[in-house]
Write an enzyme that holds these catalytic residues in place. Sequence first.
Site, PDB file in Angstrom:
ATOM      1  N   ARG A  47       0.882  -1.308  -0.184  1.00  0.00           N
ATOM      2  CA  ARG A  47      -0.035   0.068  -0.052  1.00  0.00           C
ATOM      3  C   ARG A  47       0.709   1.436  -0.167  1.00  0.00           C
ATOM      4  O   ARG A  47       0.618   2.220  -0.543  1.00  0.00           O
ATOM      5  CB  ARG A  47      -0.883  -0.200   1.232  1.00  0.00           C
ATOM      6  CG  ARG A  47      -1.650   1.599   1.280  1.00  0.00           C
ATOM      7  CD  ARG A  47      -2.802   1.443   2.432  1.00  0.00           C
ATOM      8  NE  ARG A  47      -2.737   0.303   3.381  1.00  0.00           N
ATOM      9  CZ  ARG A  47      -1.919   0.706   4.610  1.00  0.00           C
ATOM     10  NH1 ARG A  47      -1.309   1.763   4.660  1.00  0.00           N
ATOM     11  NH2 ARG A  47      -2.026  -0.085   5.572  1.00  0.00           N
ATOM     12  N   TYR A  99     -17.052  17.458 -13.749  1.00  0.00           N
ATOM     13  CA  TYR A  99     -17.626  16.037 -13.584  1.00  0.00           C
ATOM     14  C   TYR A  99     -18.655  16.118 -12.636  1.00  0.00           C
ATOM     15  O   TYR A  99     -18.258  16.505 -11.541  1.00  0.00           O
ATOM     16  CB  TYR A  99     -16.460  15.214 -13.662  1.00  0.00           C
ATOM     17  CG  TYR A  99     -16.858  13.849 -13.175  1.00  0.00           C
ATOM     18  CD1 TYR A  99     -17.779  13.097 -14.045  1.00  0.00           C
ATOM     19  CD2 TYR A  99     -16.448  13.242 -12.301  1.00  0.00           C
ATOM     20  CE1 TYR A  99     -18.163  11.830 -13.553  1.00  0.00           C
ATOM     21  CE2 TYR A  99     -16.727  11.756 -11.676  1.00  0.00           C
ATOM     22  CZ  TYR A  99     -17.700  11.155 -12.353  1.00  0.00           C
ATOM     23  OH  TYR A  99     -18.024   9.891 -12.158  1.00  0.00           O
ATOM     24  N   ASP A 177      -8.232  19.271 -13.544  1.00  0.00           N
ATOM     25  CA  ASP A 177      -8.741  17.846 -13.775  1.00  0.00           C
ATOM     26  C   ASP A 177      -8.518  17.885 -15.281  1.00  0.00           C
ATOM     27  O   ASP A 177      -9.099  18.386 -16.070  1.00  0.00           O
ATOM     28  CB  ASP A 177     -10.132  17.793 -13.504  1.00  0.00           C
ATOM     29  CG  ASP A 177     -10.380  16.283 -14.042  1.00  0.00           C
ATOM     30  OD1 ASP A 177      -9.945  15.624 -14.692  1.00  0.00           O
ATOM     31  OD2 ASP A 177     -11.642  15.755 -13.156  1.00  0.00           O
ATOM     32  N   LYS A 202     -10.019   6.771 -18.363  1.00  0.00           N
ATOM     33  CA  LYS A 202     -10.362   7.353 -19.484  1.00  0.00           C
ATOM     34  C   LYS A 202      -9.032   7.309 -20.646  1.00  0.00           C
ATOM     35  O   LYS A 202      -8.667   6.146 -21.060  1.00  0.00           O
ATOM     36  CB  LYS A 202     -10.892   8.701 -19.301  1.00  0.00           C
ATOM     37  CG  LYS A 202     -11.777   9.096 -18.108  1.00  0.00           C
ATOM     38  CD  LYS A 202     -13.165   8.297 -18.557  1.00  0.00           C
ATOM     39  CE  LYS A 202     -13.870   7.816 -17.476  1.00  0.00           C
ATOM     40  NZ  LYS A 202     -14.038   8.901 -15.997  1.00  0.00           N
TER      41      LYS A 202
HETATM   42  N1  PLP Z   1     -12.745  13.638 -13.678  1.00  0.00           N
HETATM   43  C1  PLP Z   1     -13.396  13.650 -14.903  1.00  0.00           C
HETATM   44  C2  PLP Z   1     -13.441  14.826 -15.653  1.00  0.00           C
HETATM   45  C3  PLP Z   1     -14.255  12.392 -15.239  1.00  0.00           C
HETATM   46  O1  PLP Z   1     -14.828  12.323 -16.349  1.00  0.00           O
HETATM   47  C4  PLP Z   1     -14.452  11.418 -14.384  1.00  0.00           C
HETATM   48  C5  PLP Z   1     -15.048  10.331 -14.513  1.00  0.00           C
HETATM   49  O2  PLP Z   1     -16.030  10.174 -15.403  1.00  0.00           O
HETATM   50  C6  PLP Z   1     -13.650  11.493 -13.045  1.00  0.00           C
HETATM   51  C7  PLP Z   1     -12.835  12.696 -12.730  1.00  0.00           C
HETATM   52  C8  PLP Z   1     -13.674  10.518 -12.068  1.00  0.00           C
HETATM   53  O3  PLP Z   1     -12.960   9.324 -12.346  1.00  0.00           O
HETATM   54  P1  PLP Z   1     -13.262   7.620 -12.055  1.00  0.00           P
HETATM   55  O4  PLP Z   1     -14.478   7.518 -12.595  1.00  0.00           O
HETATM   56  O5  PLP Z   1     -11.892   7.105 -12.629  1.00  0.00           O
HETATM   57  O6  PLP Z   1     -13.245   7.747 -10.529  1.00  0.00           O
END
Ligand code: PLP
Length: 385
Positions: A47, A99, A177, A202
Amino acid sequence: MKFLTLVVHAGQEPDPRTGAVNVPVHFSSTFAQDGLGGRRLGFEYARTGNPSRQALETTLAALEGGAHGLAFASGQAASTAALDLLQPGDEILTLPDVYGGSYRLFHRVYEKYGIRTVTAAASTVEALKAALSPATALVWVESPSNPLLNILDIAAVAGLLAGRQGPRGERPVLLVDNTFASPALQNPLALGADVVAHSGTKYLSGHSDVVAGALVTSRQDLWERLKFYQNAAGGVPSPMDCYLLQRGIRTLPLRMRQHERNAFQVAAFLRGHRKVETVFFPGFEDHPGYAVARRQMRGFPGMVSFRVAGGLEAVRELFSRLRLIVPAESLGGVESLACHPATMTHAAIPPEERLKAGITDNLVRLSLGIEDGDDLVEDLTAALG
Ligand code: PLP
């Protein structure tokens, strides 16, 4: 090294013991120590750190041009680690269209710890400036944003924060992000951001086969706090997920070229279609963010959003007629996906907030994969009717 070389080699030297050209997947939860308290080869408990994750974290840092990379079990686990930089009484300043899961995390998880989230009136630098307060400790932005693909001038936001004092006398932290652009197209640290966050699920992984997340920073002070949290809270990816993510990363720039090509083709097709009201695509020269996008990105991801004439019923019809493009959440995979933000990725946002942000019931978000663009257009032609 240039980016095409970095993705193949950074953090991925041949294994010193066997010469294997792929980083071995180290399925070991613990590592032998030299007697009491002596780490033999730098690892003690998986971990805290393990060779598969260490290799991935080296790669992630290199791709974003940062000093330190941290890998997590999901994008949300990475976001949670970043939010641990805050204290009760601090404010997060964010944009109307981020998001939906970030919105949910801010409001439904962190509000109860006394951390308030302020949403700027629009996805612009001016709106962020107007919403700054002495309690602003973290500015959390996306560019391109999810799902409306707004473009924010990241360097201008960093400039806004320079010289400002947050609640404990420190400058507010700017987190970008970078999930939508991926490091192949944009490096927020070079534009003045303090921390870059990713849903590795993604574009980074690119094959819709792993859930993972990442943070990258060049600030030693932040990295120490984030690293402490990563170990203390434990939201780390498995060695197998580290391997899958690293394998995906090796083709990231090649995939991004075809995603971009398909986005241009599909966006142009949709713009001319009588059943489409509006198309959101920052690659259009008349998109309000086009000039900034050209300056701060090296291309465009395969993301195109649009409003369908005829409301929710028309969206339902469209989704039921798609044969190639898969109706599904997520994005950034080799296969094209169609998402309905209002009921999928952004369902956690209350309807009135959603509407204020422009996430209407007739909004569709496409993640164009790496298929032949002609086939995608054919599918959409048949589905739109
Ligand atoms: N940030 C963005 C722009 C996203 O589109 C997403 C998920 O769709 C996330 C963060 C969260 O990621 P995760 O689904 O891997 O937890």
